[in-house]
Design an enzyme around this catalytic site. Structure first.
Site, mmCIF file in Angstrom:
data_model
loop_
_atom_site.group_PDB
_atom_site.id
_atom_site.type_symbol
_atom_site.label_atom_id
_atom_site.label_comp_id
_atom_site.label_asym_id
_atom_site.label_seq_id
_atom_site.Cartn_x
_atom_site.Cartn_y
_atom_site.Cartn_z
ATOM 1 N N ASN A 14 0.807 -1.032 -0.036
ATOM 2 C CA ASN A 14 -0.075 0.070 0.079
ATOM 3 C C ASN A 14 0.799 1.245 0.113
ATOM 4 O O ASN A 14 1.763 1.470 1.061
ATOM 5 C CB ASN A 14 -0.872 0.033 1.374
ATOM 6 C CG ASN A 14 -1.852 1.255 1.323
ATOM 7 O OD1 ASN A 14 -1.592 1.995 0.646
ATOM 8 N ND2 ASN A 14 -2.615 1.228 2.726
ATOM 9 N N LEU A 15 0.808 2.091 -1.056
ATOM 10 C CA LEU A 15 1.574 3.242 -1.139
ATOM 11 C C LEU A 15 1.167 4.300 -0.331
ATOM 12 O O LEU A 15 2.040 5.270 -0.230
ATOM 13 C CB LEU A 15 1.988 3.867 -2.633
ATOM 14 C CG LEU A 15 2.568 2.542 -3.597
ATOM 15 C CD1 LEU A 15 3.078 3.116 -4.869
ATOM 16 C CD2 LEU A 15 3.695 1.984 -2.732
ATOM 17 N N LYS A 16 0.139 4.048 0.195
ATOM 18 C CA LYS A 16 -0.536 5.295 0.969
ATOM 19 C C LYS A 16 -0.510 6.654 0.406
ATOM 20 O O LYS A 16 -0.386 6.661 -0.935
ATOM 21 C CB LYS A 16 -0.079 5.211 2.379
ATOM 22 C CG LYS A 16 -0.267 3.889 3.198
ATOM 23 C CD LYS A 16 -0.017 3.993 4.545
ATOM 24 C CE LYS A 16 -0.464 2.590 5.304
ATOM 25 N NZ LYS A 16 -0.540 2.490 6.629
ATOM 26 N N HIS A 98 -9.743 0.463 4.826
ATOM 27 C CA HIS A 98 -8.590 0.535 5.549
ATOM 28 C C HIS A 98 -8.512 0.972 6.760
ATOM 29 O O HIS A 98 -9.515 2.233 7.028
ATOM 30 C CB HIS A 98 -7.456 1.214 4.704
ATOM 31 C CG HIS A 98 -6.090 1.215 5.140
ATOM 32 N ND1 HIS A 98 -5.570 1.868 6.035
ATOM 33 C CD2 HIS A 98 -5.044 0.098 4.794
ATOM 34 C CE1 HIS A 98 -4.232 1.601 6.391
ATOM 35 N NE2 HIS A 98 -4.121 0.700 5.647
ATOM 36 N N GLU A 146 -5.091 -5.946 10.508
ATOM 37 C CA GLU A 146 -3.941 -4.876 10.854
ATOM 38 C C GLU A 146 -4.225 -4.217 11.883
ATOM 39 O O GLU A 146 -5.300 -3.386 12.122
ATOM 40 C CB GLU A 146 -4.056 -3.972 9.603
ATOM 41 C CG GLU A 146 -3.638 -4.209 8.278
ATOM 42 C CD GLU A 146 -3.337 -3.500 7.380
ATOM 43 O OE1 GLU A 146 -2.019 -3.373 6.718
ATOM 44 O OE2 GLU A 146 -3.850 -2.249 7.169
ATOM 45 N N ILE A 151 0.477 -0.430 13.072
ATOM 46 C CA ILE A 151 0.495 0.023 11.669
ATOM 47 C C ILE A 151 1.625 1.231 11.638
ATOM 48 O O ILE A 151 1.550 2.227 12.588
ATOM 49 C CB ILE A 151 -0.714 0.615 11.131
ATOM 50 C CG1 ILE A 151 -1.677 -0.550 10.935
ATOM 51 C CG2 ILE A 151 -0.583 1.536 9.815
ATOM 52 C CD1 ILE A 151 -2.856 0.034 10.296
ATOM 53 N N GLY A 186 3.302 -3.116 10.331
ATOM 54 C CA GLY A 186 4.982 -3.323 10.883
ATOM 55 C C GLY A 186 5.614 -4.556 10.065
ATOM 56 O O GLY A 186 6.826 -4.957 10.397
ATOM 57 N N ALA A 207 3.406 -1.425 4.161
ATOM 58 C CA ALA A 207 3.510 -0.263 3.574
ATOM 59 C C ALA A 207 4.924 0.580 3.826
ATOM 60 O O ALA A 207 5.922 0.379 2.819
ATOM 61 C CB ALA A 207 2.411 0.884 3.969
ATOM 62 N N SER A 208 5.235 0.946 4.902
ATOM 63 C CA SER A 208 6.196 1.825 5.272
ATOM 64 C C SER A 208 7.422 1.088 5.245
ATOM 65 O O SER A 208 8.614 1.832 4.632
ATOM 66 C CB SER A 208 5.999 2.439 6.699
ATOM 67 O OG SER A 208 5.829 1.521 7.447
#
Ligand SMILES: O=C(CO)COP(=O)(O)O
Length: 227
Positions: A14-16, A98, A146, A151, A186, A207-208
């Protein structure tokens, strides 16, 4: 109409709305995802911002998801995104509900059904076992568990709360044996992904760790290394 499918295991990134995901940043991550998917044989999909769905679909051979769409039919709405827009842009599916874009259960149901009608893939996010059970009854393709407090952090749900993963897998199977579960929050290493799969899920939503990496390809290679 044939339903889009993705081979398991799946890594869905997920590129958010991160700065690193804007424009060229999204292409950089897509390029890395395509290379690692080809090398490893693992399915790697991206959920970029709306305006990057079409260019990424056009330039790269990886499945593209939307991060959300609105539970509306095309018509007199302003600033919203109907399903037909993400479909026409080339998305094979969408995230729904989400943690950073929660919907009512009625809207989740509308969106799962709308994707199913179009032969597209639904991935409903859930925050706990009870929500997993509730949304699994709606028959999405995937439920992604999630826990919101994990997150964006450095401790993965696979390490911090394996019970929520096994509990979600059991709850989803009980509600609907066809639903596949993804693990998220995470996730940052091959070990996290391996644990997620060993606990009965078919992959990860993350994502991150990839988006904010100096070298997204190196992180993706590590993420798939133990599969
Ligand atoms: O919300 C997530 C993916 O949709 C998880 O984000 P992180 O991988 O940054 O924890």
């Amino acid at each position: 109409m044939a339903h889009h499918t993705i081979k398991s295991p799946v890594v869905l990134v997920n590129l958010k709305c991160y700065q690193e995901s804007v424009g060229h940043g999204a292409h950089r991550i897509a390029q890395a995802a395509q290379e690692v998917a080809e090398e490893s044989g693992v399915s790697i999909a991206l959920a970029p911002m709306y305006m990057d769905i079409h260019p990424i679909k056009h330039h790269f051979g990886i499945p593209v998801f939307a991060q959300h769409f609105d539970p509306i039919s095309p018509g007199a709405h302003t600033g919203r995104i109907p399903l037909t827009a993400i479909k026409t842009a080339g998305a094979v599916g969408s995230l729904i509900n989400h943690s950073e874009y929660r919907l009512s259960i009625a809207d989740i149901e509308t969106n799962v059904q709308a994707l199913r009608n179009e032969g597209m893939i639904s991935c409903v996010c859930s925050n706990n076992v009870a929500t997993t059970s509730a949304v699994a009854t709606l028959g999405p393709d995937y439920v992604a568990i999630e826990p919101p407090e994990l997150i964006g952090g450095k401790i993965s749900v696979a390490e911090a709360n394996p019970e929520i993963i096994t509990g979600s897998v059991q709850a989803a199977l009980k509600a609907n044996p066809d639903v596949k579960v993804l693990t998220g929050a995470g996730i940052h290493s091959g070990k996290c992904v391996k644990t997620a799969v060993d606990l009965g899920t078919v992959g990860v939503l993350l994502a991150s760790s990839v988006v904010k990496a100096e070298d997204p390809g190196a992180v993706l290679r590590d993420l798939v290394s133990l599969l």
